[in-house]
Every structure is written in C-alpha cells, then in structure tokens.
Design an enzyme around this catalytic site. Sequence first.
Site, PDB file in Angstrom:
ATOM      1  N   HIS A   1     -16.045   2.535  -3.341  1.00 55.74           N
ATOM      2  CA  HIS A   1     -14.596   2.342  -3.270  1.00 55.74           C
ATOM      3  C   HIS A   1     -14.239   0.942  -2.796  1.00 55.74           C
ATOM      4  O   HIS A   1     -13.135   0.472  -3.059  1.00 55.74           O
ATOM      5  CB  HIS A   1     -13.983   3.392  -2.340  1.00 55.74           C
ATOM      6  CG  HIS A   1     -12.499   3.491  -2.457  1.00 55.74           C
ATOM      7  ND1 HIS A   1     -11.862   3.735  -3.657  1.00 55.74           N
ATOM      8  CD2 HIS A   1     -11.513   3.371  -1.526  1.00 55.74           C
ATOM      9  CE1 HIS A   1     -10.546   3.771  -3.459  1.00 55.74           C
ATOM     10  NE2 HIS A   1     -10.317   3.554  -2.185  1.00 55.74           N
TER      11      HIS A   1
ATOM     12  N   TYR B   1       0.843  -1.201   0.000  1.00 53.36           N
ATOM     13  CA  TYR B   1       0.000   0.000   0.000  1.00 53.36           C
ATOM     14  C   TYR B   1       0.877   1.249   0.000  1.00 53.36           C
ATOM     15  O   TYR B   1       0.885   2.007  -0.940  1.00 53.36           O
ATOM     16  CB  TYR B   1      -0.949  -0.023   1.200  1.00 53.36           C
ATOM     17  CG  TYR B   1      -1.989   1.074   1.133  1.00 53.36           C
ATOM     18  CD1 TYR B   1      -3.123   0.913   0.349  1.00 53.36           C
ATOM     19  CD2 TYR B   1      -1.841   2.265   1.832  1.00 53.36           C
ATOM     20  CE1 TYR B   1      -4.085   1.917   0.256  1.00 53.36           C
ATOM     21  CE2 TYR B   1      -2.794   3.271   1.750  1.00 53.36           C
ATOM     22  CZ  TYR B   1      -3.915   3.090   0.966  1.00 53.36           C
ATOM     23  OH  TYR B   1      -4.851   4.083   0.877  1.00 53.36           O
TER      24      TYR B   1
ATOM     25  N   SER C   1      -6.472   1.258  -4.381  1.00 51.58           N
ATOM     26  CA  SER C   1      -6.553   2.662  -4.021  1.00 51.58           C
ATOM     27  C   SER C   1      -5.168   3.302  -4.129  1.00 51.58           C
ATOM     28  O   SER C   1      -4.569   3.286  -5.202  1.00 51.58           O
ATOM     29  CB  SER C   1      -7.159   2.803  -2.620  1.00 51.58           C
ATOM     30  OG  SER C   1      -7.509   4.133  -2.344  1.00 51.58           O
TER      31      SER C   1
END
Length: 672
Positions: free
Chosen positions: A647, A451, A532
Amino acid sequence: MTDDDSYLWLEEVEGADALGWVAERNAQTLDALARGPGFDALRREVLEVLDASDRIPYTVRRGAFLYDFWQDAAHPKGVWRRTTLEQYREDAPEWELLLDVDALGAGEGVEWVWAGARVRRPDWGRALVSLSREGSDAIVVREFDLGTREFVQGGFAVGEAKTSIDWIDADHVYVGTDTGPGSLTEAGYPRTVRRWRRGTALADAEVVFEVATGDVAAAGWRDPTPGFERDFVSRARDFWHDELFLLADDGTPRRVDVPDDAGKYAWKQWLLVTPESPWLGYPAGSLLAFDFEAFLAGDRTASVLFAPDGRTALAGHSWTRHHLVLETLVDVATRIEILTPGPGREWARRPLADVAPLSSAGVTDTDPEVCDEYFLDVDSFLRPSTLYRGEIGGPTEILKRAPAHFDATGMAARQYFATSADGTRVPYFVVGPDTAHDAGSGPRPVLLYGYGGFRDLRTPSYDPVTGRAWLARGGTYAVANIRGGAEYGPAWHRAALGAGRPRAFEDFAAVARDLIDRGLTTPERLGAVGASNGGLLMGAMLTRYPELFGAIVAKVPLLDMLRFHKLPAGASWTGEYGDPDDEADRPHLRDISPYHRLTAGRPYPPLLLMTSTRDDRVHPAHARKTAARLRELGHRVLFYENTGGGHGGATDNAQAAFNHALAHTFLWQHLG
C-alpha cells in the site's frame, strides 16, 4: 451511472490477462513520462533527499538503547540498529547493527520489507520481528535474539498472514493469525486469540478469545508494567467500534464498560477514555481519566484532561513515568501541555513548549516505565525538523537538526479558510513563492493535497520531496484540512461518514475554488493529488468537479464503492463508508463511487492512476478497472502499477523516487 462491470477479470491480482494488460499500460505511461530529459534529473533529486545521510534517525527507547530502522543507497531495504543516548548525541553515532534486511533477502531469495519488531519487556532481550514480502500487509514473524543478533532456532515463528502478536513472558505469546479454515474474519484479519507456549505447535495453542467472522479482528496483549500486570483482549466490530475486555485469572473476559466507539486503554492505575459521542455528560472529543479499579467497581467519576470547543481538538497524548504530555490543535495549530496527577482526581497542567505559528510539534518517544524523558520534534512547511530531548522539570537539549533540502528563500506559508457548500469554514494551508500570496503576481501552478477520512489530520510539516519536486521548481503547494479528518475532533470526522461523504468532496472543491478566486491559480494550472482514501477523493474531483482541475493524480486509490468490501481488507471499512450489501447504504455508495459515475459525455482533466500489484489493503483492481473504463469511454488516462511496494507503493527509496518522479513529471507536463 451503471452497475454493470465488464472488468471483473482485472480483479485477478496475478491473472495472466490482467498482468498483460498492466504491462501494456505501464509501457504507455513510461513512454509518456519517463523518456524525457527531465525525468532522470527529477528522479535523482528526489532519491538524493530520500537517501540523504544527514536525515534525522528517529529512535525509540527500549531499555538502555535507542533503536532505529534506516534506509539509504547502501541499504535499500534497510538495517535495524541501535545505539546509546551518549552516542546518539554525537553527529555521527556508532550504531550496533542488529539485522540487515537486504542481506537477509539476498540470502533467502525473497524481497523482504521491514514491518517492525516487538521487543520483550521488561528484559528487552528478545524481539518478535515482522517481515513483509514486497511490502504487503501480510507478514511473517520470527523470534530474534538481541544478544546474539540472530534469529532464534526453534523459536516463535508465524507464517505469512495478517498476524497480531505480543509477548506475555519469555515463553508465551498472544497470537492471532491464519491457522486454517475459520481462523480469519471476512476482512482477512485474525478471528481468534491464542495463548501460545514455546516449543508447542501453534495449531495446538489454547484459544482464549474469539469473535464472529463478520467482525473485523480479535487481538490480545499483556501489559507487563510492574505492579499493574494485566491481560487484555479486544473485539473490533468494524473500523470505528471495538470492545475491550480484561482477562481474569481464570481466563474469563470481563468487558470494560466503555462505549464501542470510544478510544480506551488502561495505564497503571488509570483508565483513559476518548469518547467519540457524548458520554456521561462529557462531550465527544474529550480526554477522560478514571481510576481503573474504581471504574470496574461501578464508579464513573472522571478527571477531564481535555474538553474541546468549536476550534480545538485532541491531537494525541503520551505518558512519561509521572506525567502525561497532551497535544492539542487550535485551528490546526499545535499546543503542548504537561499534565501531572495530584491528590484525589486533580491534575495540574502547564505548557511544555511554545510552538511557532504554522509549525507542528509532536512527541516522538518517551520512556514511561523508567523516567520522565521525552523526545520532541518540531518542524514547519519551510523549516526542517529540530529534535529536542528533555526530562520534565529539567533542562532541554537539541539532539538533532535536519538540514534544508531545498532553497526556501522567498517562500512563505499561510493559512486561509474556504467556505464549503453548507457554509462550513474549511482551513487550508498554502506554501510557495511569497508573491503567490499577492493576487497581483498572477496565477501559478498549484498542487492541492487532500485526504478527508479515517480521522486523518494534516498539520504543517517539512516535506523535502515536495520541496525539491514542486516548490523549488516554482510551484505552490496547498493542503486542505477537509471534513472526514480529525482537525476539529469527532464531529469533523463524523460529518463525512457514510452518506455524509460528499461533504468532504464539497470541502475540497471549496478550497479549490478559493485558490482560484484569490488569483493564486486557474483551473488549468490547478492540480490535485491524494492516496488511498485520498484516491477516492481524487475520483470524486474527476467525476464531480472536473472543471476545477488541470490534472489529477490518484495513488493506490479506492474507487469502486460497490465492491470494495469484497476485495482484501475492504470489509473492515464499512464503518467508514457503509455496507454495499445493505440496501439502506447501497444508494449513497453508488452515488459516491467514482467508478460508477464515469461517463462518455463529460470532459475530464488528465488523470494518472498509480497502484501496486502487492497492495493487499486497497486492491489494485480499483485503479485498473477505472483506467480500463475511462479508456473504453474515450478519455485520456495514464496508469502505472508497481509490481511491489504494497500500500505504500514502494519497497525502497529507489522505487519511491521513481514513483514521485512519474507523478511530478505528469503534473508539470499539464500544469507547468
């Protein structure tokens, strides 16, 4: 690189041309991934664990009841329910049904998705229920009576917007929402806080606080803790800088003089502060406790509840009635302590529980106003969760044990450290067949997750979906704790802020090389996945380090770093990445923008881009435009856009299972 953009039309979320293009790409992807004989079997296996009735129903206490939101095959959109502690101790508790979201949606003809509820303290009689249309961040709010289990006719109700709302008392709330022109910031969040009285029009509610349109958001809330009733408002300047104000009796906001980049809140007589930069002689990443009233009067003497060093970081903390539960990390390993305030500014401390190596423990709930009860969840990569309940100073009981949903026989988890381009040691975990840790066993398919932003941290956790879809099929799974996260506190995050973002990319690439150098895999058998901000990371791997990977999956990705601030919610992230409209930031944003680094002259590994039409946080145009440009340049790319899901990518377990099956089928096709 180029700044030219011939695909702006794909930013029209529901434009006819854009949706036609999406339908064509979806059909191609389904033909490539979902028509084979193994797809349905994989989808069913994933759905089985998502819908499993023997999952632990995690709860939050609200007065005498434990509340839970539950989804399964019979309730795809879920039910909100509650039970007592006595019933919760049973293998099959009796639940009181409060709200059936599937039935509500069917009755109203809307695909509602649960978005949470704020139950009124201290009587716990009413709730402000939030519902999302198809999983978007925008919500509607309706008042709900927990006694009658019905929505309150003529009660508080707010139309669809990115609303913030909180109870003041039985007849008043603080609300920030879309009330017409000028009521929202450029990021799409509330610009004002209103004090709204029951039975009056929202548009007539008194504005008690407002921020500039260039700020991110305003918010207001009441702390109803008996003896410490206080009202607060806040101004979020960007994602990482906010100002906290105490509302005086006459409504005047008084700023709490704490740095904008610090975490801060009041609890009973204390002010808790987590500075992100050195402050008052205390290091960044500390946890400090001040006497709140003394602080307002100018006293800056703190009790240091936690001080970091080069290997430790604060992971979280929770209050019980008389104690504070402190969660810290040492090289991404969990430690939990109990801190107890004593006379003066002294706090006593002792361990709460021993946590096994390569395991994680976290407090899931406490009852801070009433007692010293806590719920503690412990798991690891290969060991399902065990949920404990205890009272500090008293006995501990095992409430629930989650079953194993994949066979971990012969598997092991290890922690390694890679060396990044600037010499930084980067920890990562590897999980898979025990022989995979022996270079003599030969390379295997490895899936590497990362991430690298927004202070996200990744500790060992049991993931039955990865277990079923990847580990049980012979794959090895790796998790990279790269900079941009919070595994080593503020410095670890700040190292990858703004122009420093390539450090996160370099860290991830270093982990990939380390996996290859250890003989655990080869570039042809190494896959990467991120979502994301992790999708930005995947775009960086595609364009900067394509030679390291055999396949890449980017979910709801952020990829156009020159226009992200012009798309919904994007303006709130300039504190993380920089501002494309600022000439000082634009060069590094162009450099880290995967969309603008695409070229026809470099081979890229196979790529699957996944997004959602209803994603109003990271606009689907990021994935759409990148797929279109890759196709234009002659590269292979698959694209799939779910029409709902927001999302999170899915509104229910069936959609989630389908998405997981697409991603893992793609990975196995190229890496298996």
